[in-house]
Structure formats: structure tokens, C-alpha cells
Design a protein around this motif. Structure first.
Motif, PDB file in Angstrom:
ATOM      1  N   GLU A 115      -2.234  -1.141 -12.068  1.00 33.49           N
ATOM      2  CA  GLU A 115      -2.897  -2.419 -12.313  1.00 33.49           C
ATOM      3  C   GLU A 115      -2.956  -3.256 -11.038  1.00 33.49           C
ATOM      4  OE1 GLU A 115      -1.315  -0.926 -16.159  1.00 33.49           O
ATOM      5  OE2 GLU A 115      -0.395  -1.260 -14.211  1.00 33.49           O
ATOM      6  N   ASN A 116      -1.860  -3.279 -10.291  1.00 33.40           N
ATOM      7  CA  ASN A 116      -1.818  -4.076  -9.068  1.00 33.40           C
ATOM      8  C   ASN A 116      -2.640  -3.449  -7.950  1.00 33.40           C
ATOM      9  OD1 ASN A 116      -0.212  -6.001 -10.275  1.00 33.40           O
ATOM     10  ND2 ASN A 116       1.711  -5.103  -9.560  1.00 33.40           N
ATOM     11  N   ILE A 117      -2.654  -2.127  -7.886  1.00 36.23           N
ATOM     12  CA  ILE A 117      -3.489  -1.454  -6.887  1.00 36.23           C
ATOM     13  C   ILE A 117      -4.968  -1.735  -7.172  1.00 36.23           C
ATOM     14  CG2 ILE A 117      -4.242   0.808  -6.033  1.00 36.23           C
ATOM     15  CD1 ILE A 117      -1.346   1.762  -6.318  1.00 36.23           C
ATOM     16  N   TYR A 118      -5.338  -1.692  -8.435  1.00 40.25           N
ATOM     17  CA  TYR A 118      -6.722  -2.020  -8.800  1.00 40.25           C
ATOM     18  C   TYR A 118      -7.044  -3.470  -8.465  1.00 40.25           C
ATOM     19  CZ  TYR A 118     -10.698  -3.201 -11.808  1.00 40.25           C
ATOM     20  OH  TYR A 118     -11.901  -3.656 -12.284  1.00 40.25           O
ATOM     21  N   TYR A 119      -6.140  -4.371  -8.776  1.00 42.17           N
ATOM     22  CA  TYR A 119      -6.349  -5.797  -8.530  1.00 42.17           C
ATOM     23  C   TYR A 119      -6.593  -6.089  -7.045  1.00 42.17           C
ATOM     24  CZ  TYR A 119      -5.260 -10.824  -8.323  1.00 42.17           C
ATOM     25  OH  TYR A 119      -5.303 -12.181  -8.097  1.00 42.17           O
ATOM     26  N   LEU A 120      -5.897  -5.354  -6.181  1.00 39.66           N
ATOM     27  CA  LEU A 120      -5.974  -5.634  -4.748  1.00 39.66           C
ATOM     28  C   LEU A 120      -7.010  -4.797  -4.002  1.00 39.66           C
ATOM     29  CD1 LEU A 120      -2.174  -6.014  -3.943  1.00 39.66           C
ATOM     30  CD2 LEU A 120      -3.873  -7.837  -4.058  1.00 39.66           C
ATOM     31  N   THR A 121      -7.464  -3.685  -4.596  1.00 35.01           N
ATOM     32  CA  THR A 121      -8.366  -2.801  -3.857  1.00 35.01           C
ATOM     33  C   THR A 121      -9.623  -2.402  -4.622  1.00 35.01           C
ATOM     34  OG1 THR A 121      -7.398  -0.705  -4.624  1.00 35.01           O
ATOM     35  CG2 THR A 121      -6.344  -1.784  -2.729  1.00 35.01           C
ATOM     36  N   GLY A 122      -9.578  -2.423  -5.952  1.00 35.64           N
ATOM     37  CA  GLY A 122     -10.701  -1.947  -6.744  1.00 35.64           C
ATOM     38  C   GLY A 122     -10.608  -0.484  -7.126  1.00 35.64           C
ATOM     39  N   LEU A 123      -9.519   0.200  -6.770  1.00 37.45           N
ATOM     40  CA  LEU A 123      -9.381   1.615  -7.104  1.00 37.45           C
ATOM     41  C   LEU A 123      -9.169   1.775  -8.613  1.00 37.45           C
ATOM     42  CD1 LEU A 123      -9.132   4.580  -6.247  1.00 37.45           C
ATOM     43  CD2 LEU A 123      -6.667   4.206  -5.986  1.00 37.45           C
ATOM     44  N   ASP A 124     -10.137   2.373  -9.284  1.00 40.65           N
ATOM     45  CA  ASP A 124     -10.101   2.539 -10.730  1.00 40.65           C
ATOM     46  C   ASP A 124     -10.279   4.010 -11.067  1.00 40.65           C
ATOM     47  OD1 ASP A 124     -10.268   2.354 -13.460  1.00 40.65           O
ATOM     48  OD2 ASP A 124     -12.228   1.369 -13.500  1.00 40.65           O
ATOM     49  N   HIS A 125      -9.152   4.692 -11.278  1.00 42.92           N
ATOM     50  CA  HIS A 125      -9.198   6.111 -11.621  1.00 42.92           C
ATOM     51  C   HIS A 125      -7.959   6.442 -12.443  1.00 42.92           C
ATOM     52  CE1 HIS A 125      -6.440   7.839  -8.216  1.00 42.92           C
ATOM     53  NE2 HIS A 125      -6.049   6.641  -8.563  1.00 42.92           N
TER      54      HIS A 125
END
Length: 415
Positions: A35-45
Motif C-alpha cells: 500500500e505504501n509503495i503504491y502510494y509513493l510510486t504508483g506501482l500497482d501489481h
């Protein structure tokens, strides 16, 4: 269609984290929560099932460490970060590397093959060590998400042992503290998710009836979810009947609804990983005599909790407002562990982020803020006066709270 988040938005989020690092005296933050990686980078996988780490240094560009095979999705979804891949095996076919022709394009072969035998040290550990050392963090003061659900102990311990001169401190919750308040753009996603939730719930109710399989109810939910523009939620929709009503996190089975069953429905639409949960009960065949009265208590308690929600109010005060209605209705002995919790970005297995939810609990001193999104729950399970369940997604506003989901809350019977 909601526009994707821009690179400038991600940079702003990263800068906010860097400001917090400076305040805490940290040289970097090591982030493993999807969730935090997506929040900061947009990586959605969905590759987060294997170890991945986002390194946000106090100075310099963020670095994302994942399996090598994720390089294409990182390239396309998180162009603002430097990607470092670690190997974890090679495909069948031995040591030969043959480029694969695809039309006019030649796909790159896999990197140097590795033997499939288990490694004494997972390759993610030396790659992480070398990456941190390469950006001057081998002796740094590093914040680590120690409470994350996707940070294997073997990797965490291996990283710390291989960087014996670095200081590791617990930074769990550092990024979550930013995520708990949604921006206007994020709320667009949540509002759209709420519209998907309403459609899913109405489809489930319409599908239910005497002799209907719970599998068919679930099929109606997923069909509507896809048709309305939703994506896979962080938590599977919950479809339970009387015999499994008390299975808090159980869902559908191969069972046909019978006359007198109580059907429990709880689900969340999901748009760009933002969730809007809601829940309702449905009576199959006929409703018992107490249905109207217990539903009215449940609804009054939900409204009391909603009326208590304002910026600056504590989560504990919201719970107390909910409980007060029960106490005044002769249910002084009935208690729940919470009457709601924060929701937003979520990946399986949760729509509230990893770990125990940040909740509206008795005694909680958490102060509500504008932009917080809550799954507000009023649940009377096996109470002395009967069963009732109403839950909706709300957002804290300047003047109180706004309901985002809106399926009617009256007693519902499906025959």
C-alpha cells in the motif's frame, strides 16, 4: 474515467516523507508495505507476494528493489524510481539464452540463469545490502517498516546482519500517517469505489432468495463489480448465512439459502486500489418479529456515531456515541471491539492496509481529521434483542461527515 495520479503528485508525497525523515533524524526509510509503495510510486501489481522494498533516502531519488521479472511493470507504472532487480531462478531450458522474436520487436532474454537449487542466502539480501551501500547508507540511520506483513524475517534479519554498521529503527506507520488523510484526487477514487459498492450490494440483494446458492450471490457481486469499473478488492466479499453468521471473516460456501435464513453481506468496491466497504443483512423468506425494532436500534446507533464525527473529535468519543444508543435501548451488556476503522488503499488480504485496522475503539485518543475515510459499522450480532448489521463508508469533512455509500437500510426480505 478517473485520471491516474501524476508524477508530480508522487514527488509531493515523497517530499512529505523526506521532511518527516529529517524531523526524525533518519537517513532513509525502507518500505515494504504494498500500500505504501503504491502510494509513493504508483506501482500497482500482485508481485508483492515476494519481497520488494522501496528505499526513500533523505536525499536523492527513491530506489525500488523487486524480483528481476517485475522490471516491465516497474518501468511502466513507476517511472520516477530507479529499479534494482534481484534474481530468483531461471526458466526451464538450461543455460541457453535465446532472444524471442515478436513481430518487429525482439524481447530481451532472461538475465544470466541461476540453478533452481535453494540458496543458502536469499539473493534479495545481498542485492539489498549492495543497493543501500551503493547510495551511501551502509552506516546510516535507517527507518524500517518492522510491522509490515510482507517483510520476511529471514530477509529483515539478513539485511541487518549484512549492514552491521547501520542503525535500524522501527519506522512502522511513518507513511501510513500520510495515507490516512485522502486528498481530493484520492477521494475521487473512493467516491467512484462507493458507487461500485452500491451496485455490488444491490446485485447481491437482487440475486438472493429461497433456494438460491450463495455461489450465485457471489457471482452476481463479481459480475457487477467488473461491469461497473471496479477491480479486485483487498478483501473478498463476505457472503454468509445463518449457520456461518458468526464466522467473522468467512465467506460463501456451497449452500442454498433456506426459508428463515439470515444472509450477511459485506463488500467493497475498489477503484485504483481505493476501497469503500459497506454491509447489510437480508432476511430470506420472511423476517422475524423483532426485525424492525432491532434494525431501528442499529440504524440509530449508526446515525449517532456519524453525528459524533467531526474534525478534532477522538475515535473513542465516536465509539461512545454508538455505544450510548445501545445502552439506552437495553443492550448495556453488548460490546463490540470497534464501530469502524480507517480504509483507503488496500491489497489482498485486506482493504484497510496490512495489520490490525486503525479503528473507532473505546478509549482511543486518535483525533479525526478532514479527509479521513472510515468504514462506519453498526453491528448487533447475536444480541439479546436480535441481529442487525448496517455499515457504510463515510469521509470526515469540515462540518462533520458525509456518507459515500447509500443502499437503503430498511429491513429487507427476499423470497
Amino acid at each position: 474515467m478517473i485520471a491516474p495520479f501524476t508524477r508530480s503528485e508522487f514527488r509531493q508525497r515523497q517530499e512529505a516523507v523526506r521532511a518527516q525523515l529529517a524531523e526524525l533524524g533518519l537517513d532513509a526509510c525502507l518500505i515494504t508495505s504494498p500500500e505504501n509503495i503504491y502510494y509513493l510510486t504508483g506501482l500497482d501489481h500482485m508481485g508483492y507476494f515476494a519481497y520488494q522494498m522501496l528505499v526513500v533516502p533523505a536525499r536523492g531519488d527513491p530506489v525500488l528493489i523487486t524480483r528481476e521479472m517485475e522490471k516491465a511493470v516497474v518501468r511502466d507504472m513507476a517511472p520516477g524510481v530507479r529499479h534494482i532487480g534481484y534474481p530468483d531462478g531461471s526458466p526451464a531450458g538450461g543455460d541457453r539464452q535465446v532472444p524471442i522474436a515478436k513481430g518487429a520487436e525482439t524481447l530481451e532474454p532472461w538475465p544470466a540463469p541461476l540453478k533452481a537449487a535453494p540458496e543458502a542466502i536469499p539473493p534479495s539480501i545481498p542485492v539489498t545490502r549492495d543497493t543501500l551501500a551503493g547510495i551511501g547508507l551502509e552506516r546510516g540511520r535507517l527507518g524500517m517498516e518492522k510491522a509490515g506483513s510482507f517483510f520476511p524475517i529471514t530477509v529483515a534479519e539478513g539485511i541487518q546482519q549484512s549492514l552491521s554498521e547501520a542503525e535500524f529503527v522501527d519506522a512502522s506507520g511513518l507513511v501510513d500517517a500520510f495515507r490516512i488523510r485522502q486528498s481530493d484526487h484520492e477521494l475521487e477514487c473512493t467516491r467512484e469505489a462507493a458507487r461500485v459498492s452500491d451496485a455490488m450490494m444491490l446485485a447481491a440483494i437482487a440475486a438472493a432468495g429461497v433456494g438460491v446458492s450463495k455461489r450465485d450471490v457471489m457471482a452476481a457481486i463479481y459480475s457487477e463489480m467488473c461491469r461497473r469499473g471496479g477491480t479486485y478488492p483487498g478483501f473478498v466479499p463476505l457472503v454468509r448465512a445463518t449457520t456461518t453468521l458468526e464466522h467473522e471473516h468467512g465467506t460463501w460456501q456451497d449452500y442454498r439459502l433456506a426459508e428463515g435464513d439470515l444472509l450477511f453481506l459485506e463488500m467493497a468496491g475498489c477503484v485504483r486500489r481505493y476501497h469503500a466497504p459497506m454491509g447489510r443483512l437480508v432476511y430470506i423468506g420472511e423476517a422475524p418479529p423483532e426485525a424492525e425494532s432491532i434494525n431501528a436500534i442499529c440504524l440509530d446507533a449508526a446515525h449517532a456515531a456519524a453525528d459524533a464525527i467531526h474534525p478534532g473529535v477522538s475515535a473513542g468519543d465516536v465509539y461512545n456515541a454508538w455505544q450510548a444508543v445501545l445502552d439506552d435501548s437495553g443492550l448495556e451488556s453488548y460490546r463490540r471491539h470497534h464501530c469502524g476503522y480507517s480504509v483507503g488503499i488496500g491489497y489482498p488480504p485486506s482493504w484497510s492496509g496490512s495489520g490490525v485496522p486503525v479503528a473507532l475503539r473505546a478509549g482511543s485518543s486518535l483525533k479525526l481529521e478532514v479527509g479521513m475515510v472510515l468504514h462506519l459499522m453498526s453491528w448487533l450480532l447475536r444480541s439479546p434483542l436480535g441481529d442487525a448489521f448496517i455499515s457504510d463508508t463515510v469521509v470526515v469533512t469540515e462540518s462533520g461527515c458525509e456518507f459515500l455509500t447509500g443502499v437503503p437500510c430498511e429491513v429487507t426480505v427476499r423470497r
